[in-house]
Scaffold this active site. Sequence first.
Site, PDB file in Angstrom:
ATOM      1  CB  THR A 133      -0.961  -0.015   1.188  1.00  0.00           C
ATOM      2  OG1 THR A 133      -0.036   0.244   2.455  1.00  0.00           O
ATOM      3  CG2 THR A 133      -1.796  -1.178   1.365  1.00  0.00           C
ATOM      4  CB  SER A 156       5.700  -1.035   5.040  1.00  0.00           C
ATOM      5  OG  SER A 156       4.836  -1.859   5.643  1.00  0.00           O
ATOM      6  CG  HIS A 157       1.275   3.380   3.620  1.00  0.00           C
ATOM      7  ND1 HIS A 157       0.192   2.729   3.400  1.00  0.00           N
ATOM      8  CD2 HIS A 157       0.829   4.717   3.862  1.00  0.00           C
ATOM      9  CE1 HIS A 157      -0.855   3.457   3.464  1.00  0.00           C
ATOM     10  NE2 HIS A 157      -0.530   4.863   3.628  1.00  0.00           N
ATOM     11  CB  ALA A 158       0.453  -1.963   4.853  1.00  0.00           C
TER      12      ALA A 158
END
Length: 204
Positions: A133, A156-158
């Site tokens: 994502t 990470s973004h997620a």
Amino acid sequence: MRAFALRAGELTGVGEDVFFLTKDEVLSLLAGDDSVRRFIPLRKETYERYRALPPYPTIIVGRFDPFKWAADPNRRSDIFDASAPAAPRSDSSDTITGFAGALGVVEGIVRRLDNLEDSDQLQPGEILVTTMTNIGWTPLFPRLAAIITDLGAPLSHAAIVARELGIPAVVGCGDATMRLKTGDRVRVDGGKGCVEVLEHVLDL
């Protein structure tokens, strides 16, 4: 520059093969040094070898050997991760492992989305399974029971957004999108970084 190269090819008789020479080699050829022509056949052959390869994956992580990748009958065309196991894990296994992205344990139904454009299919309370994502996916998170990704790590973004919203997350699984499909029932343990497959939806 292209016009110059084409004119140089015309004047020297190599035509469009001039694009297989460097700028300095073109200048040498124009100055009368025909020895640089010897580079053209091998470079053309190399170009044709690369041209015959299938389209590269959209996402490439780590060192990528296009010929080794293309020769793999189990290759993925969406992502390539050099750190992933060389041999695919058995689909008969009931557990998928990754990184612990966000704490929490939840059971629910999978919604696999291959791209953001299909997000209207996502139902509140489903477990999102996707490759990775970015910020564009953020508005979907409040509707999720959990998230599982192929790529990513604890930063990470997620994983970050899931922690902010208190949603269990397992990231960097490698092959979750290959082993799970919409309708499967799973148990996500974000603290342990594992996903247990409870029930596979029957193929119609």
